[in-house]
Design an enzyme around this catalytic site. Sequence first.
Site, short mmCIF file in Angstrom:
data_model
loop_
_atom_site.label_atom_id
_atom_site.label_comp_id
_atom_site.label_asym_id
_atom_site.label_seq_id
_atom_site.Cartn_x
_atom_site.Cartn_y
_atom_site.Cartn_z
N TYR A 1 -1.70 -14.10 1.01
CA TYR A 1 -2.81 -13.33 0.44
C TYR A 1 -2.54 -13.10 -1.05
O TYR A 1 -1.46 -12.64 -1.42
CB TYR A 1 -2.95 -11.99 1.18
CG TYR A 1 -4.02 -11.13 0.57
CD1 TYR A 1 -5.33 -11.58 0.51
CD2 TYR A 1 -3.73 -9.90 0.03
CE1 TYR A 1 -6.32 -10.80 -0.08
CE2 TYR A 1 -4.70 -9.11 -0.55
CZ TYR A 1 -6.01 -9.58 -0.61
OH TYR A 1 -6.98 -8.82 -1.19
N ASP B 1 2.57 -9.68 8.00
CA ASP B 1 1.15 -9.37 7.82
C ASP B 1 0.41 -10.09 8.94
O ASP B 1 0.33 -11.31 8.97
CB ASP B 1 0.70 -9.86 6.44
CG ASP B 1 -0.75 -9.48 6.13
OD1 ASP B 1 -1.55 -9.39 7.06
OD2 ASP B 1 -1.07 -9.31 4.93
N ARG C 1 -3.19 15.49 3.35
CA ARG C 1 -2.44 14.29 2.93
C ARG C 1 -1.32 13.97 3.92
O ARG C 1 -0.77 12.87 3.93
CB ARG C 1 -1.89 14.47 1.51
CG ARG C 1 -1.39 13.17 0.94
CD ARG C 1 -0.95 13.13 -0.53
NE ARG C 1 -1.07 14.35 -1.28
CZ ARG C 1 -0.19 15.36 -1.29
NH1 ARG C 1 0.91 15.26 -0.53
NH2 ARG C 1 -0.39 16.43 -2.01
N LYS D 1 -10.37 -6.09 7.86
CA LYS D 1 -10.81 -7.38 8.36
C LYS D 1 -11.16 -7.29 9.85
O LYS D 1 -12.09 -6.58 10.20
CB LYS D 1 -9.72 -8.41 8.07
CG LYS D 1 -9.17 -8.34 6.62
CD LYS D 1 -10.17 -8.74 5.56
CE LYS D 1 -9.69 -8.45 4.13
NZ LYS D 1 -8.38 -8.96 3.77
C1 PLP Z 1 -7.44 -8.71 2.74
C2 PLP Z 1 -6.00 -8.91 3.03
C3 PLP Z 1 -5.03 -7.99 2.59
C4 PLP Z 1 -5.39 -6.79 1.73
O1 PLP Z 1 -6.14 -5.86 2.44
P1 PLP Z 1 -7.19 -4.84 1.75
O2 PLP Z 1 -7.68 -4.06 2.89
O3 PLP Z 1 -8.23 -5.70 1.08
O4 PLP Z 1 -6.42 -4.05 0.73
C5 PLP Z 1 -3.71 -8.20 2.94
N1 PLP Z 1 -3.35 -9.27 3.68
C6 PLP Z 1 -4.24 -10.18 4.10
C7 PLP Z 1 -3.77 -11.35 4.92
C8 PLP Z 1 -5.59 -10.03 3.80
O5 PLP Z 1 -6.48 -10.94 4.23
#
Ligand code: PLP
Length: 370
Positions: free
Chosen positions: A112, A182, A61, A207
Amino acid sequence: MSPVTGTPERDHAADHLAGLAPASLVVAAGRPPRIPGAPVNTPVELSATYAAPLTGTGYGRNGNATWTALEEAVGVLEHGDALVFASGMAAVAAAMAFVPAGGTVVAPRNAYNITTALLADYAAEGHTVRHVEIADTPAVVAAIDGADLIWLESPTNPTLEVADLPALAAAARERGVLSVCDNTFATPLLQQPLDLGVDVVVHSATKYLSGHSDVLLGVAVTQREDLYTALQRRRLVHGGIAGPMEAWLALRGLRTLHVRFERQCANAVEIARRAADHPAVDRVRYPGFGAMVSIEVRGGAAAADAAAAGCRLWLDATSLGGVESLIERRRKYAAESPTVPESLLRMSVGIEDVDDLWRDLSQALDAATG
Ligand SMILES: *Cc1c(COP(=O)(O)O)cnc(C)c1O
């Protein structure tokens, strides 16, 4: 030497990667040391515990060699020190936790939707959440006054608004307000928010970074030692850690990020251009960079649903950033901000042949609105 962790295994990386362009870094970073007999790829380290004495990781962890390789690669791309999390939301939640109890956070109205849901939970627990139009810089700067943290997402999901990151990061810093960005949509290939003055970058590595829709993973990156230590501590005590196999898949995917994203961006430019001339499209949202395009379909939610369902190459599915093109009407989700138009289709443009993509989309739009 890593400015934050100072770990010796990062020494060789920093040296032999110095001065390389991103197209080289995605391939070269996070490899094993170049010693005779070493594997080319960092192996998947499947071990929950490590032999005493405790010299490094100790327990699974705390850390993992496969995580470290991915962290090194994302770190050199974002110009900071990276920490891998179990999902994008785990990274988002770890960074959002910098807002103290009863504190104030400024956030984009359109973002998001699960980040927005997290903020709604925070608001219910006594935080103040100030929603702003993130492209309206003077309004955002005014909202930063007296806040604890500004949450940035640029371009925003799914409306593709662009924030003035240098101006907002500077305004936040002057006021002692922490800034987090983000960077999922732009990727470090198009923007490196830490260089623009932002304190923490988060990614849904699910992504573009991984790129094949086969893994969920998150990353947080910072140049500040105090923030790195706090994020690392949250990962340890909250315990929602990444699996080594997931980290390996993300690193495997990252190797082709540059070529994938180049093709995706080129396809997106073309799809945005052609969509603007289609009679069924009221509005195209495309910031001029990246591989996400949103369109507003004439005829509202029903027509947009029909268009998404009528595609045969584009897949009507959530998520984004993979090699395959996905299309989705976002307002079908209750968590989506009501400021997102009902007729908006968010499109994650993949690497397929652009003429095939356009033929498929235009026939679906014709059929849905004809
Ligand atoms: C998909 C997404 C998230 C969340 O990510 P996960 O890997 O699905 O938990 C956060 N921010 C943006 C802009 C996203 O497209």
